[in-house]
Enzyme design. Structure first.
Site, PDB file in Angstrom:
ATOM      1  N   LYS A 256      40.383   5.133   4.524  1.00 12.87           N
ATOM      2  CA  LYS A 256      40.977   6.392   5.444  1.00 12.87           C
ATOM      3  C   LYS A 256      41.005   5.899   6.651  1.00 12.87           C
ATOM      4  CE  LYS A 256      43.542   9.316   4.265  1.00 12.87           C
ATOM      5  NZ  LYS A 256      44.823   9.467   4.025  1.00 12.87           N
TER       6      LYS A 256
ATOM      7  N   TYR B 121      36.789   5.124  -0.365  1.00 19.58           N
ATOM      8  CA  TYR B 121      37.871   5.934  -0.122  1.00 19.58           C
ATOM      9  C   TYR B 121      37.786   6.400   1.456  1.00 19.58           C
ATOM     10  CZ  TYR B 121      40.296  10.679   0.988  1.00 19.58           C
ATOM     11  OH  TYR B 121      40.872  11.405   1.400  1.00 19.58           O
TER      12      TYR B 121
ATOM     13  N   THR C 298      41.223  12.774   6.412  1.00 18.85           N
ATOM     14  CA  THR C 298      40.259  13.415   5.875  1.00 18.85           C
ATOM     15  C   THR C 298      39.142  13.510   6.802  1.00 18.85           C
ATOM     16  OG1 THR C 298      38.423  13.638   4.187  1.00 18.85           O
ATOM     17  CG2 THR C 298      39.593  11.232   4.603  1.00 18.85           C
ATOM     18  N   ASP C 299      38.186  14.727   6.619  1.00 17.23           N
ATOM     19  CA  ASP C 299      36.914  14.674   7.387  1.00 17.23           C
ATOM     20  C   ASP C 299      35.947  13.825   6.820  1.00 17.23           C
ATOM     21  OD1 ASP C 299      36.493  16.277   4.719  1.00 17.23           O
ATOM     22  OD2 ASP C 299      35.745  17.957   5.905  1.00 17.23           O
ATOM     23  N   GLU C 300      36.127  13.176   5.695  1.00 14.26           N
ATOM     24  CA  GLU C 300      35.198  12.330   5.075  1.00 14.26           C
ATOM     25  C   GLU C 300      35.130  11.006   5.976  1.00 14.26           C
ATOM     26  OE1 GLU C 300      35.226  11.935   0.881  1.00 14.26           O
ATOM     27  OE2 GLU C 300      36.378  13.717   0.833  1.00 14.26           O
TER      28      GLU C 300
HETATM   29  P1  NAD Z   1      47.008  12.787  -4.217  1.00 14.71           P
HETATM   30  O1  NAD Z   1      46.314  11.864  -5.010  1.00 14.71           O
HETATM   31  O2  NAD Z   1      47.256  14.243  -5.081  1.00 14.71           O
HETATM   32  O3  NAD Z   1      48.625  12.311  -4.092  1.00 14.71           O
HETATM   33  C1  NAD Z   1      48.804  11.070  -3.510  1.00 14.71           C
HETATM   34  C2  NAD Z   1      50.265  10.742  -3.659  1.00 14.71           C
HETATM   35  O4  NAD Z   1      50.642   9.668  -3.296  1.00 14.71           O
HETATM   36  C3  NAD Z   1      50.695  10.998  -5.055  1.00 14.71           C
HETATM   37  O5  NAD Z   1      51.989  11.333  -5.451  1.00 14.71           O
HETATM   38  C4  NAD Z   1      51.030   9.244  -5.591  1.00 14.71           C
HETATM   39  O6  NAD Z   1      51.944   8.911  -6.382  1.00 14.71           O
HETATM   40  C5  NAD Z   1      51.369   8.834  -4.110  1.00 14.71           C
HETATM   41  N1  NAD Z   1      51.239   7.393  -3.767  1.00 14.71           N
HETATM   42  C6  NAD Z   1      49.799   6.797  -4.180  1.00 14.71           C
HETATM   43  N2  NAD Z   1      49.952   5.509  -3.701  1.00 14.71           N
HETATM   44  C7  NAD Z   1      51.158   5.146  -3.318  1.00 14.71           C
HETATM   45  C8  NAD Z   1      51.955   4.123  -2.625  1.00 14.71           C
HETATM   46  N3  NAD Z   1      51.266   2.919  -2.634  1.00 14.71           N
HETATM   47  N4  NAD Z   1      53.524   4.657  -2.471  1.00 14.71           N
HETATM   48  C9  NAD Z   1      53.605   5.564  -2.424  1.00 14.71           C
HETATM   49  N5  NAD Z   1      53.376   6.578  -2.988  1.00 14.71           N
HETATM   50  C10 NAD Z   1      52.042   6.480  -3.176  1.00 14.71           C
HETATM   51  O7  NAD Z   1      46.580  13.197  -2.841  1.00 14.71           O
HETATM   52  P2  NAD Z   1      46.389  14.768  -1.767  1.00 14.71           P
HETATM   53  O8  NAD Z   1      45.205  15.194  -2.250  1.00 14.71           O
HETATM   54  O9  NAD Z   1      47.691  15.342  -2.040  1.00 14.71           O
HETATM   55  O10 NAD Z   1      46.016  13.958  -0.577  1.00 14.71           O
HETATM   56  C11 NAD Z   1      47.391  13.864   0.455  1.00 14.71           C
HETATM   57  C12 NAD Z   1      46.409  13.144   1.673  1.00 14.71           C
HETATM   58  O11 NAD Z   1      45.803  14.223   2.031  1.00 14.71           O
HETATM   59  C13 NAD Z   1      45.701  11.784   1.178  1.00 14.71           C
HETATM   60  O12 NAD Z   1      46.296  10.855   2.518  1.00 14.71           O
HETATM   61  C14 NAD Z   1      44.493  12.044   1.443  1.00 14.71           C
HETATM   62  O13 NAD Z   1      43.675  11.330   2.015  1.00 14.71           O
HETATM   63  C15 NAD Z   1      44.580  13.458   2.520  1.00 14.71           C
HETATM   64  N6  NAD Z   1      43.432  14.338   2.195  1.00 14.71           N
HETATM   65  C16 NAD Z   1      43.082  15.227   0.904  1.00 14.71           C
HETATM   66  C17 NAD Z   1      42.220  15.978   0.915  1.00 14.71           C
HETATM   67  C18 NAD Z   1      42.211  16.715  -0.293  1.00 14.71           C
HETATM   68  O14 NAD Z   1      41.302  17.674  -0.454  1.00 14.71           O
HETATM   69  N7  NAD Z   1      42.681  16.703  -1.536  1.00 14.71           N
HETATM   70  C19 NAD Z   1      41.434  16.403   1.934  1.00 14.71           C
HETATM   71  C20 NAD Z   1      41.730  15.649   3.121  1.00 14.71           C
HETATM   72  C21 NAD Z   1      42.608  14.720   3.318  1.00 14.71           C
HETATM   73  P1  TYD Z   2      35.918  16.192  -5.139  1.00 14.60           P
HETATM   74  O1  TYD Z   2      36.724  17.388  -5.297  1.00 14.60           O
HETATM   75  O2  TYD Z   2      35.893  15.124  -5.612  1.00 14.60           O
HETATM   76  O3  TYD Z   2      36.216  16.033  -3.548  1.00 14.60           O
HETATM   77  P2  TYD Z   2      35.246  15.039  -2.307  1.00 14.60           P
HETATM   78  O4  TYD Z   2      34.463  14.233  -3.089  1.00 14.60           O
HETATM   79  O5  TYD Z   2      36.543  14.487  -1.779  1.00 14.60           O
HETATM   80  O6  TYD Z   2      34.660  16.380  -1.505  1.00 14.60           O
HETATM   81  O7  TYD Z   2      34.355  16.696  -5.239  1.00 14.60           O
HETATM   82  C1  TYD Z   2      33.891  18.159  -4.433  1.00 14.60           C
HETATM   83  C2  TYD Z   2      32.626  18.185  -4.610  1.00 14.60           C
HETATM   84  O8  TYD Z   2      32.361  18.672  -5.995  1.00 14.60           O
HETATM   85  C3  TYD Z   2      31.830  16.956  -4.237  1.00 14.60           C
HETATM   86  O9  TYD Z   2      30.466  17.362  -3.513  1.00 14.60           O
HETATM   87  C4  TYD Z   2      31.657  16.266  -5.424  1.00 14.60           C
HETATM   88  C5  TYD Z   2      31.302  17.624  -6.438  1.00 14.60           C
HETATM   89  N1  TYD Z   2      31.680  17.290  -7.859  1.00 14.60           N
HETATM   90  C6  TYD Z   2      31.075  17.697  -8.519  1.00 14.60           C
HETATM   91  O10 TYD Z   2      29.807  18.234  -8.604  1.00 14.60           O
HETATM   92  N2  TYD Z   2      31.483  17.424 -10.318  1.00 14.60           N
HETATM   93  C7  TYD Z   2      32.694  17.107 -10.505  1.00 14.60           C
HETATM   94  O11 TYD Z   2      33.082  16.899 -11.477  1.00 14.60           O
HETATM   95  C8  TYD Z   2      33.498  16.760  -9.443  1.00 14.60           C
HETATM   96  C9  TYD Z   2      34.967  16.102  -9.747  1.00 14.60           C
HETATM   97  C10 TYD Z   2      33.066  16.763  -7.957  1.00 14.60           C
END
Ligand code: NAD
Ligand code: TYD
Length: 365
Positions: free
Chosen positions: A176, A172, A146-148
């Protein structure tokens, strides 16, 4: 010709790919992408099916010859080792993680376990497996991050590049960051062909309702308030999940081991503007809204502790070195996403379980 079509038209060695977290949001989109573009490849999904994992998302693939789903934990080393060996895996795409910042604030333990210890377990198992295969040059371990990890930007700061120093601010992002450092170290120390991608906020189909966009869409449909944290001026860059999958495809095929690629959507938007856009689109697309216009539901709530102000990605490297750019605008992507949530209530309704309601009360009370 799209990138995947070009890749398909070349004679390529089949990939036997282990996709961790393939029942989650991005992982499941990636599984569908891969099975659609590379049907000759073997796809093995390893997912623990936590609250965020949903096997029904992959139902259309169950029973297909080249697809296997394994319910299991990435921290379970004997299981990981036997899967790598049994399936002769030559590629790992690692998505499995605890992924929600608000949950990491409520309870960081699971984040350290899965994101740090789980990634370590995968890397260590893959290292031995890769060595036993004669350190094949074409093998890959893609670590999706993630960019975070880069922390928070000021309004005039240059977007994150691959050399921006790490400065994670939440449990989180810290977990990461730890996993990214391990993936990097495995390349430098052992030569394991790891590649790291750091992407911005994804959105699109199969997104669990705790995250901003699906939460707002569903709350609008249910006539519930739309909780905007703090002053709503925080900025995120929004990447359509289909664009992210095409970027990861390019990285697996053309990326250089040991490298990091930032993946962004070129779509920086303030949270409050995004919520207003969602309301406008819902007013237009949803025939029966309990509250109309949906903007009436917007409610400012207490800010998230340590809330990062701005994320933005400079994706020049992946563009110039690998030829990838995002295709979707935020307007187009949001419209597609809303249409998906409107036509897939059977997917998201069951997720609003008692467990989810308890989580919701804890965060928003
Ligand atoms: P998500 O939370 O939707 O899915 C995570 C999946 O991992 C789930 O299916 C869960 O069952 C599985 N999981 C969790 N713990 C596990 C374990 N111990 N063993 C096996 N499986 C396990 O997450 P996502 O949004 O699809 O994110 C996927 C990846 O991308 C993550 O690594 C996250 O850090 C990264 N990422 C996500 C975003 C975003 O916007 N969603 C942005 C940047 C990076
Ligand atoms: P989120 O989807 O949780 O992603 P991240 O925290 O990883 O960026 O949140 C996106 C942005 O929206 C973040 O600035 C937090 C804000 N947010 C709200 O304002 N209200 C909400 O209920 C949620 C879930 C997020």
């Amino acid at each position: 010709m799209t990138y995947s079509e070009q890749e398909q038209s070349l004679s390529r060695e089949p990939r036997l790919i282990l996709i961790t977290g393939g029942a989650g949001f991005i992982g499941s989109n990636f599984v569908h992408h891969w099975c659609q573009h590379y049907p000759e490849d073997r796809v093995v999904v390893l997912d623990a099916l936590t609250y965020a994992g949903n096997r029904s998302t992959l139902a259309d693939l169950e029973g297909t010859a080249n697809f296997r789903f394994v319910q299991g934990d990435i921290c379970d080393r004997p299981l990981v080792e036997s899967l790598l060996r049994e399936e002769s895996i030559n590629t790992v795409a690692h998505f499995a993680a605890e992924s929600h910042v608000d949950r990491s604030i409520l309870g960081p333990d699971a984040f350290i376990r899965t994101n740090v210890v789980g990634t370590f377990t995968l890397l260590e198992s893959f290292r031995h497996h890769w060595e036993s295969r004669g350190r094949k040059e074409t093998d890959r371990f893609l670590h999706v991050s993630t960019d975070e990890v880069y922390g928070s930007l000021g309004p005039d700061d240059h977007p994150f590049t691959e050399t921006t120093p790490y400065a994670p601010n939440s449990p989180y992002s810290a977990s990461k960051a730890g996993s990214d450092h391990l993936a990097r170290a495995y390349y430098h120390t052992y030569g394991v062909p790891t590649i790291i991608t750091n992407c911005s906020n994804n959105y699109g189909p199969y997104h669990f309702p705790e995250k901003l966009i699906p939460l707002m869409c569903i709350n609008i449909l249910l006539g519930k308030s739309l909780p905007v944290y703090g002053d709503g001026q925080n900025i995120r860059d929004w990447l359509y999940v289909g664009d992210h999958c095409s970027a990861l495809d390019v990285v697996i095929h053309r990326g250089q081991p040991g490298e990091t690629y930032n993946v962004g959507g070129n779509n920086e938007v303030k949270n409050i503007d995004l919520v207003n856009m969602l309301c406008e689109l819902m007013n237009e697309l949803a025939p029966h809204l309990p509250v109309r216009p949906a903007q009436k539901l917007i409610t400012y709530v207490k800010d998230r502790p340590g809330h990062d102000r701005r994320y933005a990605i400079d994706a020049t490297k992946i563009k110039t070195e690998l030829g990838w750019t995002p295709a979707e605008t935020v307007e187009g992507g949001l419209r597609r996403t809303i249409e998906w949530y409107l036509t897939h209530q059977d997917w998201w309704q069951p997720l609003l379980s008692e467990e989810y309601q308890a989580y919701y009360r804890q965060v928003y009370a």
